[in-house]
Design an enzyme around this catalytic site. Structure first.
Site, PDB file in Angstrom:
ATOM      1  N   SER A 177       0.805  -1.226   0.000  1.00 25.46           N
ATOM      2  CA  SER A 177       0.000   0.000   0.000  1.00 25.46           C
ATOM      3  C   SER A 177       0.835   1.272   0.000  1.00 25.46           C
ATOM      4  CB  SER A 177      -0.934   0.021   1.220  1.00 25.46           C
ATOM      5  OG  SER A 177      -0.189  -0.053   2.424  1.00 25.46           O
TER       6      SER A 177
ATOM      7  N   ASP B  47      -4.340   7.874   7.877  1.00 29.89           N
ATOM      8  CA  ASP B  47      -5.394   7.030   8.445  1.00 29.89           C
ATOM      9  C   ASP B  47      -4.894   6.109   9.544  1.00 29.89           C
ATOM     10  OD1 ASP B  47      -3.837   5.379   6.944  1.00 29.89           O
ATOM     11  OD2 ASP B  47      -5.452   4.539   5.716  1.00 29.89           O
TER      12      ASP B  47
ATOM     13  N   HIS C  78      -1.152   4.785   6.796  1.00 28.99           N
ATOM     14  CA  HIS C  78      -0.520   5.336   5.602  1.00 28.99           C
ATOM     15  C   HIS C  78      -0.219   6.827   5.776  1.00 28.99           C
ATOM     16  CE1 HIS C  78      -3.223   1.944   4.454  1.00 28.99           C
ATOM     17  NE2 HIS C  78      -2.092   1.527   3.906  1.00 28.99           N
TER      18      HIS C  78
END
Length: 406
Positions: free
Chosen positions: A69, A370, A373
């Site tokens: 991610s 969040d 990230h």
């Protein structure tokens, strides 16, 4: 000539004129309010068209990325139909676009500075261009397991390369030539999830260091060598970041302090900036392996250039230099639930009904978007540090690596 007034039916009364004035002012306000979101995107796509036109007339930089991610530009969304909700993507894109951030990732900034399009996810089917490469990274993936794990990403690359060769004579596909595959930059940013899952499984630190860390390095080694066998000659290995500084990891502190950790300790030790020391120590152990791996690959692969990027130092610097860089809430998630100190609750992820984002005007004061990230503000600094080459081994700028002929 006698001047006459217009007919009564065509004259506008004061009330109507005031109404039209209000409408005009509201229109101007809407344009001003939205231009900060619309204009950057319009400008980006316009410049992207110019880059594609320029690439048609000469050599171009091509990049292929493998990862999780941290560099996923929409792979999970395209491949698994995973849907992100607002406020994801609220900064640059103005809407969710598959990136786990409020805006651009560090890889987006790298592409912009290198004159590339933003890398399109390999599995995205519509409205994309692969003329500057492809992104195989997908959120939540590891080097071994997951729907789009590193072995799967390697198979996807092989298919992409073979299919490109089939379509090239027909004037279809990405248009990337065999020589451009050879001259392309192949980057790898993966391994953090492997360590995180090991901690979640309550493995001891000793077990993680003895089994998990070597396995991560071995899988990355094998993948790089297979890409080399497929013709790749330029490689960038990104070290893993200090995930002990992430709010999602730090939130464990409240539940584990005094109750013991996976090693039977009395609590989790935090360092001077408030990060979990044990988690970061394992991250650095992996990075030590990656440094050795870079040296080994550079010696084993004739004609290859292998650059290691100390992403740990870059990202940890965000926390140690938080004041100078304007981060007023370095260990708190901008979008989450629970409030200070970490604003992270597993059952109230960003984008859900129970989560709330910080005001957009305050977003630059946060490192974490969040809880897991990074914000666009943090990603921009990370990209700047990568491009400076001060944390590269050897100290080869990415632009120079991109342009050099093999």
């Amino acid at each position: 000539m006698e001047l006459t007034s217009p007919p009564t039916s065509t004259r506008l009364g004061p009330a109507v004129l005031r109404f039209l004035a209000v409408v005009a002012l509201l229109t101007i306000a809407v344009v001003v309010a939205t231009s900060s979101k619309i204009l950057p995107v319009i400008s980006w796509y316009a410049s992207a068209a110019q880059r594609r036109a320029a690439a048609d007339g000469g050599a171009r930089c091509v990049m292929f990325n493998f990862g999780d991610s941290n560099s996923d530009t929409g792979g999970l969304a395209a491949g698994a139909g995973f849907r992100l909700h607002r406020p994801f993507g609220r900064r640059f894109f103005g809407r969710p676009n598959g990136r786990f951030s409020d805006g651009r990732l560090y890889i987006d900034f790298l592409c912009e500075r290198l004159g590339l399009d933003h890398l399109s996810p390999y599995l995205e089917s519509s409205g994309v261009s692969f003329s500057h490469g492809a992104n195989f990274a997908a959120t939540a993936q590891t080097v071994e397991s997951g729907q789009f794990s590193l072995p799967t990403q390697l198979r996807q690359f092989r298919h992409f390369k073979a299919r490109t060769a089939e379509l090239l004579p027909l004037g279809l596909g990405s248009g990337i030539t065999e020589d451009e595959f050879r001259q392309a930059v192949y980057s790898f940013d993966i391994g953090q999830n492997d360590i995180s899952l090991a901690f979640t499984a309550n493995l001891t630190q000793e077990r993680i260091l003895q089994a998990v860390v070597p396995a991560i390095a071995a899988r990355i080694r094998n993948t790089v060598k297979m890409v080399y066998e497929a013709g790749g000659r330029k490689f960038v290995l990104y070290h893993t970041g200090p995930f002990g500084c992430l709010p999602s990891t730090l939130s464990q502190l409240g539940t584990r302090r005094g109750s013991g950790g996976g090693d039977g300790e009395e609590g989790e030790e935090v360092d001077d900036v408030g990060c979990l020391a044990r988690h970061n120590a394992v991250a650095e152990a992996l990075n030590a392996r990656l440094r050795l791996l870079r040296c080994d690959l550079a010696a084993e692969l004739p004609g290859a250039t292998v650059v290691g990027v100390d992403m740990y130092a870059i990202k940890y610097g965000l926390f140690t230099n938080r004041t100078e860089q304007g981060f007023s809430s370095p260990l708190t998630a901008c979008c989450g639930a629970g409030g200070p100190p970490y604003n992270y609750e597993p059952g109230a992820a960003c984008g859900s009904a129970n989560a709330k984002a910080c005001p957009e005007s305050d977003g630059d004061g946060y490192i974490s978007w969040d809880g897991v990230h990074y914000t666009e503000a943090a990603n921009r600094i990370v990209a700047d540090k990568i491009l400076s080459s001060e944390h590269n081994t050897p100290r080869l700028p990415l632009q120079q690596l991109c342009n050099q002929s093999t």
